[in-house]
Scaffold this motif. Structure first.
Motif, PDB file in Angstrom:
ATOM      1  N   GLY A 262      -1.594   2.994  -2.935  1.00  0.00           N
ATOM      2  CA  GLY A 262      -0.780   3.705  -1.943  1.00  0.00           C
ATOM      3  C   GLY A 262       0.460   4.334  -2.523  1.00  0.00           C
ATOM      4  O   GLY A 262       0.515   4.658  -3.709  1.00  0.00           O
ATOM      5  N   ASN A 263       1.479   4.497  -1.665  1.00  0.00           N
ATOM      6  CA  ASN A 263       2.661   5.236  -2.073  1.00  0.00           C
ATOM      7  C   ASN A 263       3.539   4.449  -3.032  1.00  0.00           C
ATOM      8  O   ASN A 263       3.693   3.250  -2.935  1.00  0.00           O
ATOM      9  CB  ASN A 263       3.483   5.692  -0.871  1.00  0.00           C
ATOM     10  CG  ASN A 263       3.545   4.659   0.207  1.00  0.00           C
ATOM     11  OD1 ASN A 263       3.172   4.902   1.333  1.00  0.00           O
ATOM     12  ND2 ASN A 263       3.996   3.477  -0.153  1.00  0.00           N
TER      13      ASN A 263
ATOM     14  N   HIS B 271       1.582  -0.418  -1.642  1.00  0.00           N
ATOM     15  CA  HIS B 271       2.980   0.022  -1.564  1.00  0.00           C
ATOM     16  C   HIS B 271       3.799  -0.463  -2.751  1.00  0.00           C
ATOM     17  O   HIS B 271       3.778  -1.644  -3.074  1.00  0.00           O
ATOM     18  CB  HIS B 271       3.673  -0.511  -0.297  1.00  0.00           C
ATOM     19  CG  HIS B 271       2.772  -0.744   0.859  1.00  0.00           C
ATOM     20  ND1 HIS B 271       2.555   0.205   1.825  1.00  0.00           N
ATOM     21  CD2 HIS B 271       2.007  -1.803   1.193  1.00  0.00           C
ATOM     22  CE1 HIS B 271       1.705  -0.277   2.725  1.00  0.00           C
ATOM     23  NE2 HIS B 271       1.350  -1.496   2.371  1.00  0.00           N
ATOM     24  N   LEU B 272       4.562   0.444  -3.360  1.00  0.00           N
ATOM     25  CA  LEU B 272       5.679   0.085  -4.241  1.00  0.00           C
ATOM     26  C   LEU B 272       5.345  -0.964  -5.282  1.00  0.00           C
ATOM     27  O   LEU B 272       5.972  -2.019  -5.349  1.00  0.00           O
ATOM     28  CB  LEU B 272       6.832  -0.458  -3.373  1.00  0.00           C
ATOM     29  CG  LEU B 272       7.345   0.488  -2.311  1.00  0.00           C
ATOM     30  CD1 LEU B 272       7.984  -0.269  -1.182  1.00  0.00           C
ATOM     31  CD2 LEU B 272       8.336   1.459  -2.916  1.00  0.00           C
TER      32      LEU B 272
ATOM     33  N   ASN C 127      -5.849  -8.282  -2.769  1.00  0.00           N
ATOM     34  CA  ASN C 127      -4.781  -7.589  -2.064  1.00  0.00           C
ATOM     35  C   ASN C 127      -3.472  -7.802  -2.828  1.00  0.00           C
ATOM     36  O   ASN C 127      -3.027  -8.931  -2.988  1.00  0.00           O
ATOM     37  CB  ASN C 127      -4.659  -8.141  -0.636  1.00  0.00           C
ATOM     38  CG  ASN C 127      -3.862  -7.190   0.237  1.00  0.00           C
ATOM     39  OD1 ASN C 127      -2.795  -6.723  -0.184  1.00  0.00           O
ATOM     40  ND2 ASN C 127      -4.361  -6.892   1.412  1.00  0.00           N
ATOM     41  N   VAL C 128      -2.920  -6.708  -3.319  1.00  0.00           N
ATOM     42  CA  VAL C 128      -1.653  -6.787  -4.045  1.00  0.00           C
ATOM     43  C   VAL C 128      -0.558  -6.338  -3.084  1.00  0.00           C
ATOM     44  O   VAL C 128      -0.519  -5.182  -2.665  1.00  0.00           O
ATOM     45  CB  VAL C 128      -1.684  -5.888  -5.304  1.00  0.00           C
ATOM     46  CG1 VAL C 128      -0.345  -5.966  -6.046  1.00  0.00           C
ATOM     47  CG2 VAL C 128      -2.828  -6.295  -6.232  1.00  0.00           C
ATOM     48  N   GLY C 129       0.318  -7.272  -2.723  1.00  0.00           N
ATOM     49  CA  GLY C 129       1.320  -6.981  -1.703  1.00  0.00           C
ATOM     50  C   GLY C 129       2.385  -6.014  -2.166  1.00  0.00           C
ATOM     51  O   GLY C 129       2.563  -5.774  -3.370  1.00  0.00           O
ATOM     52  N   ALA C 130       3.106  -5.478  -1.186  1.00  0.00           N
ATOM     53  CA  ALA C 130       4.158  -4.493  -1.464  1.00  0.00           C
ATOM     54  C   ALA C 130       5.167  -5.043  -2.464  1.00  0.00           C
ATOM     55  O   ALA C 130       5.540  -6.205  -2.414  1.00  0.00           O
ATOM     56  CB  ALA C 130       4.866  -4.129  -0.162  1.00  0.00           C
ATOM     57  N   GLY C 131       5.591  -4.195  -3.370  1.00  0.00           N
ATOM     58  CA  GLY C 131       6.666  -4.572  -4.283  1.00  0.00           C
ATOM     59  C   GLY C 131       6.266  -5.567  -5.345  1.00  0.00           C
ATOM     60  O   GLY C 131       7.127  -6.217  -5.939  1.00  0.00           O
TER      61      GLY C 131
END
Ligand code: UD1
Ligand code: CA
Length: 474
Positions: free
Chosen positions: A343-344, A361-362, A375-379
């Motif tokens: 994603g972004n 995300h990020l 699943n790799v979480g945001a940040g």
């Protein structure tokens, strides 16, 4: 006849106003000379010789890996003098094809047509019909239409200047005769140069057949002498490539706003939005959508994948049914397997994202192997660099990485493991278990925020040195 190609590349290119030799100026991301060498390579020549100039070591270095003959022309005394420098390396029984290093868009097919007209007793030159031929040599024909001479602009009379058939400079002739003609050149002309073009009259004198093949398109014989011409050819190159894409069934929302700077292979029903730059070798599978502003260099994209706006990818392999971006960065060695999502503000370098895995995300994944359905979480950041070395991270199938996690490499997250959000993971996280690393949360009852002191109390405190002096006070 065996074929030797001579590419003239010794010109200084003063009008480019550049420290770089002219033939190294980039067109569509590659040096001008590289384009000519590629066209030459398609002709299956026995040898390719490049005539390079004084101080042109940079030119040799730029093509060090290629099997080329190099002939130094230390001082530039004209195109005839330039070809002479390459002749000692060329056997008498060869056909010689002369190309220019600064005429980059010449098509192999046109050169084949030119070579088809050259033989043991004939010389073939490539001409072009121009609305405004000023600056070019003119091809002079007799009443029967036979070419008898080429006259340079600076040596031409008014009648000769009115001829619109211009000399492109490209020609083919048998080596033994060419060697003889070159030896007979004189520099008694307006530029005191040895003109290659004068061999035409010498060939006629010797009873050779001289044929002018008219180039089918003007663009392919245009040379680069200044920046304006270079920009014009860049546009021409873009038009050629986008026309090919349209003909191949690709949807370009605006052909004028796509830059293609290398070979592109597309499947069926590919859609490319505006302001996309495709460089190097790019392969887009069936139904791929490339969103606006994407920049792809040496990238393959599998069928049904969508690149959302403003993705930048280089040396990356993107599988089928992937979703990338907006604003994703795929650096060399990034690999997305089927159905992966990036994603972004996600960056991948030398990292594989397995089937169906997501990093939405990020996130930074470097030197990392991610299994399937992860699943790799945001940040999430893989801390792959210790200041001296790069270390690998492995995330096995089905793992779940909570948001804001630091994975300090080398480290492994086991199959099905869960990492609690905000963890800094430095040791292996076992399969199937929850691993987290956080300090305990605490709440301080009765705590109050500091308050700003009023003006008088403040100045007293400053006097006592308890507060720093007010920077605004005069
Ligand atoms: C040449 C032709 C002219 C033709 C025009 C097409 C001659 C005498 N004239 O003119 O008929 O219409 O090209 O563009 O050939 N080069 C060298 N060494 C030299 C001189 C030139 O390597 O000593 C190379 C240049 O780098 C360039 C090519 O030869 O790639 C042509 O040279 P350029 O000076 O551009 O030739 P023109 O005078 O334009
Ligand atoms: Ca020129």
């Amino acid at each position: 006849m065996p074929l030797s190609i001579v590419i003239l590349a010794a010109g200084q290119g003063k009008r480019m106003r550049s420290d770089r030799p002219k033939v190294l100026q980039p067109l569509a991301g590659r040096p001008l000379l590289g384009h000519v060498l590629d066209a030459a390579a398609e002709l299956g020549a026995d040898a390719i010789h490049v005539v390079y100039g004084h101080g042109g070591e940079a030119v040799r270095d730029a093509f060090a890996g290629r099997p080329l003959g190099w002939a130094l022309q230390a001082e530039q005394h004209g195109t005839g003098h330039a070809v002479m420098q390459a002749m000692p390396a060329i056997p008498d029984d060869h056909q010689v094809l002369v190309l220019y290093g600064d005429v980059p868009l010449v098509r192999p097919r046109t050169l084949e047509a030119l070579l088809a007209r050259a033989g043991e007793r004939s010389l073939a030159l490539l001409s072009v019909m121009l609305e405004d031929p000023s600056g070019y040599g003119r091809v002079l024909r007799d009443n029967a239409g036979n070419v008898y001479r080429i006259v340079e602009q600076k040596d031409a009379n008014r009648k000769e200047l009115s001829v619109r058939e211009a000399n492109t400079g490209l020609l083919a002739a048998p080596a033994a005769a060419l060697r003889r003609w070159l030896a007979g050149l004189s520099n008694d002309n307006a530029q005191a140069e040895y003109y290659l073009t004068d061999v035409v009259a010498l060939a006629v004198r010797d009873g050779f057949k001289v044929e002018a093949v008219v180039a089918p398109t003007v663009a392919e014989v245009l040379g680069v002498n200044d920046r304006a011409q270079l920009a014009a050819l860049e546009g021409e190159y873009r038009r050629l490539r986008t026309a090919e894409l349209l003909a191949a069934g690709v949807t370009l929302l605006d052909p004028a706003r796509v830059d293609v700077r290398g070979p592109v292979r597309c499947g069926r029903d590919v859609v490319i939005d505006v302001n996309v730059v495709l460089e190097g070798e790019v392969e887009l599978g069936d139904r791929v959508v490339v969103g606006p502003g994407c920049v792809l260099r040496d990238v393959t994209v599998g069928a049904d994948t969508v690149l959302h706006p403003y993705c930048v990818a280089q040396d990356a392999a993107i599988g089928e049914r992937c979703s990338v971006g907006p604003y994703a960065r795929l650096r060399p060695g990034a690999r997305l397997l089927a159905g992966a999502h990036v994603g972004n503000f996600v960056e991948l370098k030398n990292a594989t994202l397995g089937e169906g895995s997501k990093a939405n995300h990020l996130t930074y994944l470097g030197d990392t192997t991610v299994g399937r359905e992860v699943n790799v979480g945001a940040g999430t950041i893989t801390c792959n660099y210790d200041g001296a070395n790069k270390w690998p991270t492995v995330i096995e199938d089905g793992a779940f990485i909570g948001s804001g996690s630091m994975l300090v490499a080398p480290v492994t997250v086991g199959r099905g493991a869960t990492i609690g959000a905000g963890s800094t993971i430095t040791r292996p996280a076992p399969r199937g278990a929850l691993t987290l690393e956080r300090s305990r949360q605490q709440t301080l009852a009765g705590w109050e925020r500091p308050k700003k002191a009023d003006a008088e109390a403040r100045s007293q405190q400053i006097e006592r040195g308890r507060l720093p002096p007010d920077p605004d006070a005069s």
